[in-house]
Design an enzyme around this catalytic site. Structure first.
Site, PDB file in Angstrom:
ATOM      1  N   ASP A  74       0.871  -1.166   0.000  1.00  0.00           N
ATOM      2  CA  ASP A  74       0.000   0.000   0.000  1.00  0.00           C
ATOM      3  C   ASP A  74       0.914   1.224   0.000  1.00  0.00           C
ATOM      4  OD1 ASP A  74      -2.177   1.692   0.101  1.00  0.00           O
ATOM      5  OD2 ASP A  74      -3.164   0.636   1.752  1.00  0.00           O
ATOM      6  N   TRP A  75       0.377   2.349  -0.406  1.00  0.00           N
ATOM      7  CA  TRP A  75       1.205   3.530  -0.643  1.00  0.00           C
ATOM      8  C   TRP A  75       1.789   4.043   0.682  1.00  0.00           C
ATOM      9  CZ3 TRP A  75      -0.269   1.093  -4.438  1.00  0.00           C
ATOM     10  CH2 TRP A  75      -0.134   1.501  -5.760  1.00  0.00           C
TER      11      TRP A  75
END
Length: 649
Positions: free
Chosen positions: A232-233
């Site tokens: 995930d970012w």
């Protein structure tokens, strides 16, 4: 390029030609792109770029000329794998038009608590339902040639303190295996998801994106996953620990953990060259499998993606996912005697709640508000009047002078923050009560992402849970109110009477204290908790009414051969006077020795029936459906004894 050799051979040939720097570039996000995630092309190797784009509800990140589809929870409430596959097909087609190669979705995390800010973009509280519907969604997306990246692996159930050590989920292996992981197994095995996004969560003290138990033991070994894992970012927190645990791709890539840091780790031996190759291989494998070397994506962010067909699909999905919760005295559908309809609430006109926020937010290419939809659909001779609900007295006055009053109310959800309550605003509750006092024929339409309380329930005649229905909001709700469509959705989450009933009712459980979130409810999540505690919720999981009625009969269970499946059959009959759909649900009760909740979903089937018609539904039931996770042997086991089988709606 253009080779007909088997994919593993093509991968090994390409891998042998790549430098360490080129290998690392395939694993590291880069800037300079219109997409939320980007892996640059390697021109010297004829390797195309990877364009990663949100999201689970359609093309996100502010791109225009796209269709704002209903929220994932809305589509999940159809309990219809065909609807989920259609949803995925539309998402995939629009992503392809935009040049996307990887769609960041679907979200299949368990809704552990109705306060979760991303409940609207997930499927519900049951792992079997999440896995089955999520797999159908993935199949739809990938049928368009776009990869689906299922998320977020794993134990990601709240926004509060996310991506920090304070969001350390202390969860038993049994709860992981029975509740929080099975949907991902279905996603990668039944859905054949190309990729998995690891979560912001810290699970039992280790970040998910560097968690060997999750990424290696479970995902690779237990589930046999052959695709790639993307962070995930901003969820990457190390170089060697992440790479050695099996994180294939770091996004957005500007955190300093992959890129040159990974190159240095390979040079020093902290990350073996064999490990680097094992990280690159699944990325290349999926790129070959999806034909990206032979036919790079033709779309672009400037291309229009929406179409009249997609808008029609959005309408169908919104209608099918709406749940009829109350229909007292047959107030719905509206009858020919209802000559004046009062439409009340800002949500009906000036600020319709059609979508959630965050990475699952999608722009609308043309929203139909409820007021517009109801006005357009009203039969000849029916007057539609509007009040914004800012004054209880003026709204009540309009309601009193109308045949029926329809009040629109809701609450907004978004990634990044959780809700503090499951109550509507005091102003909305007051408005509904005032209107209901003025007109007994009051219908409430709710636009929410999950469960809400309803202190006014006994005083209103009808309640529809319309979720976040997308840009066809008004057209869909009008069709349901006037009866040209039959509401047939069923709840995928339990609606509690109050927050005190929810499984995670203590501060230690939600949102956590002292740096930990205690998952001490164990496997008693969602309806399992209410059944185990003998609690009566406001509306149970699986609940949903129709404008017709159904009966169930003729339950039969065949023998269960070793290594095979028993077959459970039952007859569903439409006992009413109009066509409609119902959802037959199969639940299993284990022997007490298994230590399982009173009943667990093990099958479902949506049936569309004409008045008086019957249909036999059939469910396969394997030994795995009857198993529990034995923490002593660290494996699935089956208790000896009598099992209960129930089928109903």
């Amino acid at each position: 390029v253009g080779s007909s050799a088997p994919i593993p051979q093509r991968v090994s040939q390409l891998l042998a030609a790549m430098s360490t720097a080129q290998k690392v570039s395939v694993l590291t996000g880069a800037g300079g792109s219109s997409y939320v995630g980007f892996i640059p092309a390697v021109g010297a190797l004829c390797m195309p770029a990877l364009n990663l784009e949100d999201g689970p509800a359609g093309v996100g990140d502010g791109m225009g000329n796209v269709t704002q589809l209903p929220a994932p929870v809305d589509v999940a409430a159809t309990w219809d794998t065909a609807a989920e596959k259609l949803y995925g097909q539309v998402i995939g087609a629009e992503q392809a038009a935009k040049g996307t190669t990887v769609d960041l979705g679907p979200t299949i995390n368990i809704v552990r608590d109705p306060r979760w800010g991303r409940a609207f973009e997930s499927i519900g509280e049951d792992p079997y339902l999440n896995g089955t519907l999520g797999a159908a969604d993935i199949q739809g997306v990938q049928s368009s040639g776009v990869m689906a990246q299922v998320k977020h692996f794993a134990v990601y159930n709240q926004e509060t303190n996310r991506n920090t050590p304070s969001d350390n989920a202390v969860v038993s292996t049994r709860a992981e295996q029975e509740i929080y992981l099975p949907a991902f197994q279905a996603a990668v095995q039944q859905g054949a998801a190309s990729s998995v996004m690891c979560s912001y969560s810290t699970v039992n003290g280790t970040y998910a994106c560097q968690n060997p138990y999750l990424l290696s033991t479970v995902l690779r070994q237990q589930f046999g996953f052959g695709g790639f894992v993307t962070s995930d970012w901003g969820a990457t927190h190390s170089t060697a620990a992440s790479a050695n645990a099996g994180l294939n791709m770091d996004m957005p890539g500007n955190d300093g953990y992959y890129g040159s840091a990974l190159t240095s780790a390979v040079s020093s031996g902290a990350v073996p060259t064999a490990t680097l190759n094992s990280l690159v291989t699944p990325v290349l494998t999926e790129m070959f499998a999806f034909g990206l070397f032979d036919e790079p994506p033709a779309g672009s962010p400037a291309e229009p993606a929406t179409s009249s067909g997609h808008v029609a699909d959005a309408l169908q999905l919104a209608e099918e996912g709406t749940v009829l919760l109350r229909d007292n005295g047959g107030v719905l559908p509206l009858a020919s005697a209802d000559k004046s309809v009062a439409v009340i609430g800002a949500d009906a006109s000036s600020s319709p709640l059609t979508a959630g926020g965050g990475s699952a937010g999608v722009n609308s290419s043309g929203t139909v508000t409820p007021l517009q939809g109801i006005t357009a659909a009203a039969p000849s001779g029916v007057t539609v009047s509007y009040n914004d609900g800012s004054s209880d007295s003026s709204a009540a006055a309009l309601a009193a002078s109308s045949s029926v009053a329809v009040v629109f109310a809701g609450n907004s959800e978004s990634e990044g923050s959780d809700l503090s309550t499951i109550d509507l605003s005091s102003a909305e509750n007051s408005l509904i009560s005032a209107v209901a006092a003025a007109n007994p024929h009051t219908i409430v339409v709710l636009n929410t992402g999950s469960a809400v309380t309803m202190p006014w329930l006994s005083s209103v005649a009808g309640v529809l849970e319309a979720w976040y229905p997308g840009q066809q909001d008004g057209t869909a709700i009008a069709a349901l109110l006037f009866g040209t469509a039959d509401p047939s959705g069923h709840l995928t989450v339990t609606f509690p009477q109050s927050l005190s009933q929810v499984p995670a009712s203590t501060a230690a459980q939600w949102p956590g204290t002292g740096g930990t979130v205690q998952y001490s409810e164990g496997i008693d999540v969602g309806y399992r908790w209410y059944d185990a505690q003998g609690l009566t919720p406001l509306f149970p999981f699986g609940y949903g009414l129709s404008y017709t009625t159904f009966s169930f009969s003729n339950l039969k269970v065949s023998a269960l051969p070793k290594g095979g499946a028993a077959t459970v059959t039952a007859t569903v009959t439409n006992t009413g006077s109009r066509a409609g759909a119902d959802v037959a649900q199969l639940y299993v009760t284990d022997p007490a020795a298994a230590g399982e909740p009173p009943r667990q979903l093990a099958g479902f089937a949506r049936v569309n029936l004409a008045p008086g018609a019957s249909q036999t539904v059939s469910f396969p039931l394997t030994q795995r459906n009857l198993s529990y996770w034995n923490t002593g042997s660290n494996a699935w086991a089956t208790a000896t004894g009598s099992y209960g089988i129930e089928v109903g709606d």
